[in-house]
Scaffold this motif. Structure first.
Motif, mmCIF file in Angstrom:
data_model
loop_
_atom_site.group_PDB
_atom_site.id
_atom_site.type_symbol
_atom_site.label_atom_id
_atom_site.label_comp_id
_atom_site.label_asym_id
_atom_site.label_seq_id
_atom_site.Cartn_x
_atom_site.Cartn_y
_atom_site.Cartn_z
ATOM 1 N N LYS A 1 -23.659 28.370 5.496
ATOM 2 C CA LYS A 1 -24.101 28.880 7.029
ATOM 3 C C LYS A 1 -25.765 28.655 7.160
ATOM 4 O O LYS A 1 -26.262 28.463 7.955
ATOM 5 N N THR A 2 -26.335 28.886 5.782
ATOM 6 C CA THR A 2 -27.903 28.768 5.760
ATOM 7 C C THR A 2 -28.153 27.401 5.998
ATOM 8 O O THR A 2 -28.843 26.816 6.814
ATOM 9 N N ASP A 3 -27.707 26.485 5.274
ATOM 10 C CA ASP A 3 -27.890 24.988 4.996
ATOM 11 C C ASP A 3 -27.706 24.354 6.265
ATOM 12 O O ASP A 3 -28.268 23.476 6.787
ATOM 13 N N ARG A 4 -26.468 24.653 7.183
ATOM 14 C CA ARG A 4 -26.110 23.918 8.547
ATOM 15 C C ARG A 4 -26.472 24.789 9.534
ATOM 16 O O ARG A 4 -25.948 24.423 10.545
ATOM 17 N N THR A 5 -27.195 25.844 9.429
ATOM 18 C CA THR A 5 -27.757 26.671 10.375
ATOM 19 C C THR A 5 -26.573 27.115 11.615
ATOM 20 O O THR A 5 -26.467 26.992 12.617
ATOM 21 N N LEU A 6 -25.816 28.021 10.575
ATOM 22 C CA LEU A 6 -24.476 28.439 11.414
ATOM 23 C C LEU A 6 -24.615 29.975 11.619
ATOM 24 O O LEU A 6 -25.122 30.464 10.761
ATOM 25 N N PRO A 7 -24.210 30.437 12.784
ATOM 26 C CA PRO A 7 -24.127 31.713 12.953
ATOM 27 C C PRO A 7 -23.303 32.651 12.024
ATOM 28 O O PRO A 7 -22.371 32.151 11.483
ATOM 29 N N ASP A 8 -23.825 33.808 11.624
ATOM 30 C CA ASP A 8 -23.156 34.689 10.703
ATOM 31 C C ASP A 8 -21.606 34.923 10.891
ATOM 32 O O ASP A 8 -20.843 35.085 9.971
ATOM 33 N N THR A 9 -21.392 34.855 12.281
ATOM 34 C CA THR A 9 -19.809 35.069 12.522
ATOM 35 C C THR A 9 -18.893 33.965 12.425
ATOM 36 O O THR A 9 -17.729 33.769 12.610
ATOM 37 N N ALA A 10 -19.729 32.755 12.291
ATOM 38 C CA ALA A 10 -18.865 31.300 12.264
ATOM 39 C C ALA A 10 -17.732 31.242 11.112
ATOM 40 O O ALA A 10 -18.237 31.893 9.995
ATOM 41 N N ALA A 11 -16.720 30.485 11.591
ATOM 42 C CA ALA A 11 -15.740 30.282 10.478
ATOM 43 C C ALA A 11 -16.237 28.902 9.880
ATOM 44 O O ALA A 11 -15.996 27.811 10.336
#
Length: 226
Positions: free
Chosen positions: A161-171
């Motif tokens: 999530k950090t590496d790909r700049t995803l929201p915390d709620t992302a699957a």
């Protein structure tokens, strides 16, 4: 057509998969690739002689921000919408990009199918984890998925999530690359079987890592992504 992204466009074709399961390309990217003015592509879509039903299904109004941070109009085109608009583009260069786009749509259709398969087989894994643990706890599920993600990408869900700049709620599964999701789909049923037969976490991880290495042989799943 839903305009809420499931996978952000991240390639030179400006393509992505949306929550409606539509695979689309942006009119802006189409203009760039075919060396057309974006305004001309927008007008072609606005003035195309198609039915209202076809327009609703295959063209969705959207927008982007230009270099001055001003919102500008843009369309999202499905495969059929793309074919309808570019069928009149002629020349060798246009033919090359038509073929490239059609191939890319087909690649993303295969990726979407792999995601669906991974979702279905995740249920099998979830059921196996429930059988293997009494009582079952939330970390049993997250530990298993993180183990699979580590094998496939070298990172756990939080790191991805950090590496790909995803929201915390992302699957995280929904944002994996096509070769990664294909490998996940292949590993999940094996992980389900091993949860029932091999209770030791480290032994399961060893067996799954070895199996993943075999699947990564060119022509089976794809290159090593870890």
């Amino acid at each position: 057509m839903s305009t809420k992204l499931l996978l952000l466009p991240n390639d030179q074709y400006g393509m992505g998969i949306y929550q409606s399961k539509d695979i689309v390309a942006t009119s802006r990217a189409v203009a760039d690739m075919f060396s057309k003015r974006h305004g001309d592509v927008l007008r072609a879509i606005d003035n195309c002689e198609c039915s209202a039903e076809f327009r609703q299904r295959n063209f969705a109004s959207s927008s982007y921000k230009n270099e001055q941070n001003k919102k500008q109009p843009m369309y999202l085109l499905t495969k059929n919408g793309f074919a309808f608009i570019v069928m009149g583009f002629t020349g060798k260069k246009a033919a090359h990009f038509k073929e490239a786009y059609i191939n890319r749509y087909e690649e993303m259709e295969a990726a979407l199918q792999a995601r669906y398969q991974a979702r279905m087989e995740c249920r099998q894994l979830t059921d196996a984890i429930k059988l293997a643990h009494d009582p079952v706890k939330p970390h049993h599920f997250s530990n298993e998925m993180n183990m699979l993600l580590q094998i496939i990408t070298g990172k756990n869900a939080k790191q991805l999530k950090t590496d790909r700049t995803l929201p915390d709620t992302a699957a995280v599964r929904d944002y994996l690359e096509p070769n990664e999701i294909s490998l996940l789909a292949a590993l999940q049923p094996v992980a389900a079987f091993l949860n029932v037969t091999t209770p030791d976490y480290q032994e399961r991880k060893r067996l799954l890592t070895e199996y993943a290495a075999r699947l990564r042989v060119p022509g089976i799943i794809g290159r090593n992504t870890a």
